[in-house]
Design a protein around this motif. Sequence first.
Motif, mmCIF file in Angstrom:
data_model
loop_
_atom_site.group_PDB
_atom_site.id
_atom_site.type_symbol
_atom_site.label_atom_id
_atom_site.label_comp_id
_atom_site.label_asym_id
_atom_site.label_seq_id
_atom_site.Cartn_x
_atom_site.Cartn_y
_atom_site.Cartn_z
ATOM 1 N N LEU A 157 40.424 47.367 -15.468
ATOM 2 C CA LEU A 157 40.209 46.830 -16.810
ATOM 3 C C LEU A 157 39.558 45.451 -16.715
ATOM 4 O O LEU A 157 39.669 44.777 -15.689
ATOM 5 C CB LEU A 157 41.545 46.663 -17.546
ATOM 6 N N TRP A 159 38.658 41.972 -19.573
ATOM 7 C CA TRP A 159 38.702 41.442 -20.930
ATOM 8 C C TRP A 159 38.219 40.007 -20.904
ATOM 9 O O TRP A 159 38.042 39.425 -19.845
ATOM 10 C CB TRP A 159 40.092 41.571 -21.548
ATOM 11 N N TYR A 169 33.428 32.158 -23.532
ATOM 12 C CA TYR A 169 34.295 33.208 -23.016
ATOM 13 C C TYR A 169 34.214 33.278 -21.493
ATOM 14 O O TYR A 169 33.139 33.143 -20.904
ATOM 15 C CB TYR A 169 33.901 34.570 -23.578
ATOM 16 N N LEU A 171 35.776 35.750 -18.099
ATOM 17 C CA LEU A 171 36.041 37.161 -17.838
ATOM 18 C C LEU A 171 37.254 37.298 -16.928
ATOM 19 O O LEU A 171 37.333 36.644 -15.893
ATOM 20 C CB LEU A 171 34.807 37.774 -17.157
#
Length: 193
Positions: A157, A159, A169, A171
């Motif tokens: 996964l 996000w 942002y 990671l």
Amino acid sequence: MSAAAGANTAGMGTSVGSGGSGAGGAAGTGGSVPHEGRCGGGVENGRRMECLDRGVVAAPSGDSAFVSWRLFGTDPPDISFNLYRQNGDEAPALVCSTGPNAGTWCLDANDTAGASYFVRPVVGGAEGAPSGAATLLAQDYLRIPLRAAGDGAFVHLAWVGDLDGDGEYDLVVDRISTAAPLVDAYSRRGEFL
């Protein structure tokens, strides 16, 4: 944002905004204006939120450049935007203007290699401060090389979230391993955090 099983890279892609976040993730290579004085972790007596920058991203789209940016939850409902293209030392050129309730994106049919893009919010007819700049990506996603993991580990996964408080942002990657779960974090420029 995507991560392929077994791959050692992750990518953050662009998305067309329609008044929401505009850009699925922040991208571009220009400096940003962290926080731009618009929030301090949320609205008093309201929803808590990250203090992100406009997240301008520019990606190729056929013969044009697709440029997207973020609409803040604290922006007034009558906000508009002016998108500019900057070529070196030349004066910035207005690419497009969006009105209230319009998407937070534009196509630039006159994109130039090496050009950068930035937006200025417009409220009550007055143009605000410029966002951070973003140069046109080589492809329609941001490629982030991942550190090598042990044998048998693969990406499960991934996000995004602003881990270091710079308004962009970052990671977070979760890998499944035969030994133990692994979690890595990277800036959007690929720096290991």
